[in-house]
Scaffold this active site. Sequence first.
Site, PDB file in Angstrom:
ATOM      1  N   GLY A   8      -9.051  -6.599 -10.752  1.00 55.63           N
ATOM      2  CA  GLY A   8      -8.942  -7.498  -9.607  1.00 55.63           C
ATOM      3  C   GLY A   8     -10.264  -8.173  -9.311  1.00 55.63           C
ATOM      4  O   GLY A   8     -10.660  -8.328  -8.156  1.00 55.63           O
ATOM      5  N   ALA A  81      -7.230  -4.293  -7.270  1.00 54.61           N
ATOM      6  CA  ALA A  81      -6.144  -5.262  -7.413  1.00 54.61           C
ATOM      7  C   ALA A  81      -4.926  -4.856  -6.593  1.00 54.61           C
ATOM      8  O   ALA A  81      -4.897  -3.811  -5.946  1.00 54.61           O
ATOM      9  CB  ALA A  81      -5.777  -5.410  -8.881  1.00 54.61           C
ATOM     10  N   SER A 125      -6.881   1.879   2.313  1.00 54.15           N
ATOM     11  CA  SER A 125      -6.981   1.049   3.514  1.00 54.15           C
ATOM     12  C   SER A 125      -6.781   1.876   4.772  1.00 54.15           C
ATOM     13  O   SER A 125      -5.963   2.809   4.809  1.00 54.15           O
ATOM     14  CB  SER A 125      -5.923  -0.056   3.467  1.00 54.15           C
ATOM     15  OG  SER A 125      -5.816  -0.727   4.704  1.00 54.15           O
ATOM     16  N   GLU A 127      -5.202   0.888   7.120  1.00 49.30           N
ATOM     17  CA  GLU A 127      -3.825   0.642   7.541  1.00 49.30           C
ATOM     18  C   GLU A 127      -2.982   1.898   7.385  1.00 49.30           C
ATOM     19  O   GLU A 127      -1.981   2.076   8.083  1.00 49.30           O
ATOM     20  CB  GLU A 127      -3.217  -0.493   6.710  1.00 49.30           C
ATOM     21  CG  GLU A 127      -3.743  -1.876   7.024  1.00 49.30           C
ATOM     22  CD  GLU A 127      -3.123  -2.475   8.282  1.00 49.30           C
ATOM     23  OE1 GLU A 127      -1.948  -2.154   8.575  1.00 49.30           O
ATOM     24  OE2 GLU A 127      -3.817  -3.247   8.966  1.00 49.30           O
ATOM     25  N   TYR A 148       2.848  -2.289   2.871  1.00 49.29           N
ATOM     26  CA  TYR A 148       1.501  -2.270   2.283  1.00 49.29           C
ATOM     27  C   TYR A 148       0.843  -0.909   2.499  1.00 49.29           C
ATOM     28  O   TYR A 148       0.291  -0.308   1.573  1.00 49.29           O
ATOM     29  CB  TYR A 148       0.657  -3.372   2.918  1.00 49.29           C
ATOM     30  CG  TYR A 148      -0.817  -3.306   2.580  1.00 49.29           C
ATOM     31  CD1 TYR A 148      -1.299  -3.802   1.368  1.00 49.29           C
ATOM     32  CD2 TYR A 148      -1.731  -2.769   3.483  1.00 49.29           C
ATOM     33  CE1 TYR A 148      -2.655  -3.748   1.061  1.00 49.29           C
ATOM     34  CE2 TYR A 148      -3.089  -2.712   3.181  1.00 49.29           C
ATOM     35  CZ  TYR A 148      -3.537  -3.207   1.971  1.00 49.29           C
ATOM     36  OH  TYR A 148      -4.882  -3.143   1.670  1.00 49.29           O
TER      37      TYR A 148
END
Length: 325
Positions: A8, A81, A125, A127, A148
């Site tokens: 990525g 990525a 993350s 998140e 995600y």
Amino acid sequence: MKSALIIGVTGQDGAYLAKLLCDKGYAVAGTSRDASMANTSALRALGVADKVGIHSASLTDFRSLLQVMEKVRPEEIYNLAGQSSVGLSFEQPLETFESVAVAAFNILELLRLLGKPVRLYNACSSECFGNSPEPAGEDTPFKPRSPYAVAKSAAFWAVANYREAYGLYACSGILTSHESPMRPSRFVTRKIVSTAARIAAGSGERLSLGNTDVVRDWGWAGEYVDAMWRMLQQDRPEDFVIATGKSYSLLDFTARVFAELGLDHTEHVDLNSSLLRPTDILVSRADPSKAERVLGWKATMDMPEVVRAMVKAERERLTAQGETK
């Protein structure tokens, strides 16, 4: 000379990491789904496009990953990525899971089968924590609230499992939001900055946002990649929360952007309910104390400094294009 493979490499983090590693004397290679069509604008902007070899590889294609590994023979791999937009993950949940979680399993299996002493960094993350009114640390349970975050959580636990089961040097960085002028326009921070800059230049448009009460920890991408590198220089692999430790609302971010441009955000912003996500994180706070204690890493830029740098870059871009007043 150390060798590194950035999976990525053409994205925001990949470009900043490529520059960091090149400056440290690494031989740097990267992957893109189609190397001949790769968008190298971020690498060019940072002056390293001609220093990075880009190879074609699909993260869900085991054979293509193996071919790149055999060509590059990296000592360090940075997996950055995958589909990285939280909002888009609600529209493309399976693609998001495959590009993040399935891809992580492919990389881990490849390293297990090759049996070589390669060190792996995996991008996780904050998140994954879900709502975290109290600062989340490395031991805070995950409560993902988006496809995600579900995918990132699965990848995190895959890394932890392979590390324990097979003795791989594999670790995850649990990063809070980190921004820069390299962010794609679909990300709300870049959307705010670019739209506000155009308004300041006389475009006459208005900025449309969803929930501006959400609270996030915003850092600078160029600093966060240094933490990634430091994680792979330790004697043993560990996971780290990477954050500034300071959180602000999206309204604070928006107001700061317009103020940097000499404008009052209340005169230019509309709230649009169609931009609301099915589920969202209301408050995200993180505790980066372990990273400071073990890695010697501490963020020097939080939201106000990040906004200032992004606005400056956007104004320079508009000036270069002749779009300012």
